[in-house]
Motif scaffolding. Structure first.
Motif, PDB file in Angstrom:
ATOM      1  N   ILE A  84     -12.723  -6.318 -10.228  1.00 46.72           N
ATOM      2  CA  ILE A  84     -13.421  -5.265  -9.485  1.00 46.72           C
ATOM      3  C   ILE A  84     -12.522  -4.941  -8.305  1.00 46.72           C
ATOM      4  CG2 ILE A  84     -15.395  -4.703  -8.024  1.00 46.72           C
ATOM      5  CD1 ILE A  84     -17.069  -6.595  -9.758  1.00 46.72           C
ATOM      6  N   VAL A  85     -12.141  -3.679  -8.142  1.00 41.74           N
ATOM      7  CA  VAL A  85     -11.260  -3.293  -7.043  1.00 41.74           C
ATOM      8  C   VAL A  85     -11.980  -2.250  -6.198  1.00 41.74           C
ATOM      9  CG1 VAL A  85      -9.192  -3.836  -8.366  1.00 41.74           C
ATOM     10  CG2 VAL A  85     -10.083  -1.515  -8.415  1.00 41.74           C
ATOM     11  N   VAL A  86     -12.021  -2.481  -4.888  1.00 37.59           N
ATOM     12  CA  VAL A  86     -12.764  -1.592  -3.990  1.00 37.59           C
ATOM     13  C   VAL A  86     -11.895  -1.278  -2.773  1.00 37.59           C
ATOM     14  CG1 VAL A  86     -14.951  -1.179  -2.835  1.00 37.59           C
ATOM     15  CG2 VAL A  86     -14.850  -2.853  -4.690  1.00 37.59           C
ATOM     16  N   THR A  87     -11.782   0.003  -2.469  1.00 35.55           N
ATOM     17  CA  THR A  87     -10.984   0.436  -1.329  1.00 35.55           C
ATOM     18  C   THR A  87     -11.766   1.397  -0.451  1.00 35.55           C
ATOM     19  OG1 THR A  87      -8.932   1.592  -0.654  1.00 35.55           O
ATOM     20  CG2 THR A  87     -10.007   2.356  -2.663  1.00 35.55           C
ATOM     21  N   PRO A  88     -11.537   1.361   0.848  1.00 38.19           N
ATOM     22  CA  PRO A  88     -12.050   2.450   1.693  1.00 38.19           C
ATOM     23  C   PRO A  88     -11.172   3.678   1.461  1.00 38.19           C
ATOM     24  CG  PRO A  88     -10.757   0.934   3.014  1.00 38.19           C
ATOM     25  CD  PRO A  88     -10.828   0.339   1.632  1.00 38.19           C
ATOM     26  N   VAL A  89     -11.708   4.855   1.751  1.00 37.76           N
ATOM     27  CA  VAL A  89     -10.953   6.092   1.573  1.00 37.76           C
ATOM     28  C   VAL A  89     -10.338   6.520   2.898  1.00 37.76           C
ATOM     29  CG1 VAL A  89     -11.075   8.525   0.924  1.00 37.76           C
ATOM     30  CG2 VAL A  89     -12.417   6.833  -0.332  1.00 37.76           C
ATOM     31  N   PHE A  90      -9.031   6.772   2.865  1.00 41.26           N
ATOM     32  CA  PHE A  90      -8.308   7.307   4.013  1.00 41.26           C
ATOM     33  C   PHE A  90      -7.514   8.514   3.558  1.00 41.26           C
ATOM     34  CE2 PHE A  90      -8.687   2.764   5.185  1.00 41.26           C
ATOM     35  CZ  PHE A  90      -9.339   2.907   6.394  1.00 41.26           C
ATOM     36  N   SER A  91      -7.653   9.632   4.257  1.00 40.88           N
ATOM     37  CA  SER A  91      -6.931  10.860   3.912  1.00 40.88           C
ATOM     38  C   SER A  91      -7.106  11.218   2.441  1.00 40.88           C
ATOM     39  CB  SER A  91      -5.443  10.718   4.248  1.00 40.88           C
ATOM     40  OG  SER A  91      -5.256  10.437   5.612  1.00 40.88           O
ATOM     41  N   ALA A  92      -8.349  11.095   1.969  1.00 41.32           N
ATOM     42  CA  ALA A  92      -8.731  11.500   0.610  1.00 41.32           C
ATOM     43  C   ALA A  92      -8.097  10.655  -0.482  1.00 41.32           C
ATOM     44  CB  ALA A  92      -8.422  12.976   0.374  1.00 41.32           C
ATOM     45  N   SER A  93      -7.654   9.437  -0.153  1.00 40.36           N
ATOM     46  CA  SER A  93      -7.080   8.573  -1.179  1.00 40.36           C
ATOM     47  C   SER A  93      -7.352   7.112  -0.810  1.00 40.36           C
ATOM     48  CB  SER A  93      -5.574   8.822  -1.309  1.00 40.36           C
ATOM     49  OG  SER A  93      -5.048   8.146  -2.437  1.00 40.36           O
ATOM     50  N   TYR A  94      -6.861   6.196  -1.669  1.00 36.77           N
ATOM     51  CA  TYR A  94      -7.010   4.774  -1.381  1.00 36.77           C
ATOM     52  C   TYR A  94      -6.192   4.425  -0.149  1.00 36.77           C
ATOM     53  CZ  TYR A  94      -3.155   5.317  -4.732  1.00 36.77           C
ATOM     54  OH  TYR A  94      -2.056   5.785  -5.402  1.00 36.77           O
ATOM     55  N   SER A  95      -6.518   3.310   0.474  1.00 41.87           N
ATOM     56  CA  SER A  95      -5.793   2.900   1.680  1.00 41.87           C
ATOM     57  C   SER A  95      -4.380   2.440   1.331  1.00 41.87           C
ATOM     58  CB  SER A  95      -6.541   1.773   2.398  1.00 41.87           C
ATOM     59  OG  SER A  95      -6.406   0.553   1.693  1.00 41.87           O
ATOM     60  N   GLY A  96      -3.486   2.552   2.299  1.00 42.45           N
ATOM     61  CA  GLY A  96      -2.117   2.105   2.077  1.00 42.45           C
ATOM     62  C   GLY A  96      -2.039   0.613   1.810  1.00 42.45           C
ATOM     63  N   LEU A  97      -2.888  -0.165   2.479  1.00 42.98           N
ATOM     64  CA  LEU A  97      -2.882  -1.612   2.282  1.00 42.98           C
ATOM     65  C   LEU A  97      -3.334  -1.963   0.865  1.00 42.98           C
ATOM     66  CD1 LEU A  97      -2.406  -4.374   3.530  1.00 42.98           C
ATOM     67  CD2 LEU A  97      -4.765  -4.328   4.389  1.00 42.98           C
ATOM     68  N   PHE A  98      -4.354  -1.269   0.376  1.00 46.56           N
ATOM     69  CA  PHE A  98      -4.821  -1.460  -0.998  1.00 46.56           C
ATOM     70  C   PHE A  98      -3.689  -1.206  -1.988  1.00 46.56           C
ATOM     71  CE2 PHE A  98      -6.649   0.396  -4.899  1.00 46.56           C
ATOM     72  CZ  PHE A  98      -7.613  -0.540  -5.239  1.00 46.56           C
ATOM     73  N   LYS A  99      -3.017  -0.066  -1.838  1.00 49.74           N
ATOM     74  CA  LYS A  99      -1.910   0.273  -2.747  1.00 49.74           C
ATOM     75  C   LYS A  99      -0.785  -0.736  -2.631  1.00 49.74           C
ATOM     76  CE  LYS A  99       0.516   3.093  -5.459  1.00 49.74           C
ATOM     77  NZ  LYS A  99       1.911   2.698  -5.271  1.00 49.74           N
ATOM     78  N   SER A 100      -0.491  -1.175  -1.414  1.00 50.54           N
ATOM     79  CA  SER A 100       0.611  -2.117  -1.221  1.00 50.54           C
ATOM     80  C   SER A 100       0.372  -3.427  -1.948  1.00 50.54           C
ATOM     81  CB  SER A 100       0.816  -2.383   0.275  1.00 50.54           C
ATOM     82  OG  SER A 100       1.239  -1.215   0.941  1.00 50.54           O
ATOM     83  N   PHE A 101      -0.892  -3.881  -1.984  1.00 48.20           N
ATOM     84  CA  PHE A 101      -1.186  -5.125  -2.701  1.00 48.20           C
ATOM     85  C   PHE A 101      -0.825  -4.994  -4.177  1.00 48.20           C
ATOM     86  CE2 PHE A 101      -4.169  -7.639  -5.311  1.00 48.20           C
ATOM     87  CZ  PHE A 101      -3.762  -8.911  -4.946  1.00 48.20           C
TER      88      PHE A 101
END
Length: 208
Positions: A84-101
């Protein structure tokens, strides 16, 4: 002998939460989704809080080595029967930290793995993040993304619609995890990339 669980074995569910606050609506949604999956098919749940790995993720980008906590999280994701993957939305997309992981995971870590995508935001206007950002990302990583994604805006908490989406998505993930376990399904291998030199050699042999 393979390492995949038998039908009666406990399945491993890893929850990746990229919330920044404590507490966070992102973690709350992640916990509700995990609990809904567990009601359908008991699972061993492990939560990865990406916030706690921020420094090690940054170091991994610069030196190529995973710290102890990041390495443990990477192993947990690779060994999971479902995510299960959950991210807050920043600038209409997933967070940079989420993507970096997910950028510092092994490129084959999610191949064939069932994944439930979810996101939180302050307004319902960002709900399409599931389809224009999250679903393409995990399709690229060759995961098996369940049909129902779950987005929770501030006004959704306590609403019947959110509860229904949580239950539907959790049911899809539980069924997919159990089905793959019962079948002893291994992650799908990607197509073999034939080196250019080998392709040239084959062409030469065919023309000889």
């Amino acid at each position: 002998m393979n390492d995949f669980p038998k039908p009666g074995d406990s399945l491993k569910l890893v929850v990746v939460s990229a919330g920044l606050g404590v507490p966070s609506s992102t973690r709350l949604l992640a916990d509700r989704l995990a609990a809904a999956v567990d009601r359908r098919r008991p699972v061993d749940v492990q939560v990865v809080e990406v916030r706690d790995l921020a420094v090690e993720i940054a170091h991994n980008f610069t030196n190529g080595f995973a710290g102890k906590a990041l390495a443990a999280a990477q192993d947990a994701v690779a060994g999971a029967d479902g995510l299960i993957v959950v991210t807050p939305v920043f600038s209409a997309s997933y967070s940079g930290l989420f993507k970096s992981f997910f950028d510092v995971l092994d490129k084959d870590a999610l191949t064939g793995k069932p994944v439930l995508i979810a996101a939180t935001g302050g307004t319902g206007r960002h709900s399409l993040v599931l389809e224009h950002a999250l679903r393409p990302l995990f399709a690229y990583l060759r995961a098996v993304v369940v049909p129902t994604g779950v987005y929770a805006a501030s006004e959704d908490w306590g609403a019947e619609g959110l509860a229904e989406r949580i239950e539907r998505a959790a049911g899809e993930l539980a069924a997919l995890m159990a089905g793959m376990s019962a079948a002893g399904t291994a992650p799908l291998a990607g197509p073999r990339v034939v080196p250019f030199e080998e392709q040239l050699a084959r062409i030469g042999a065919a023309g000889a």
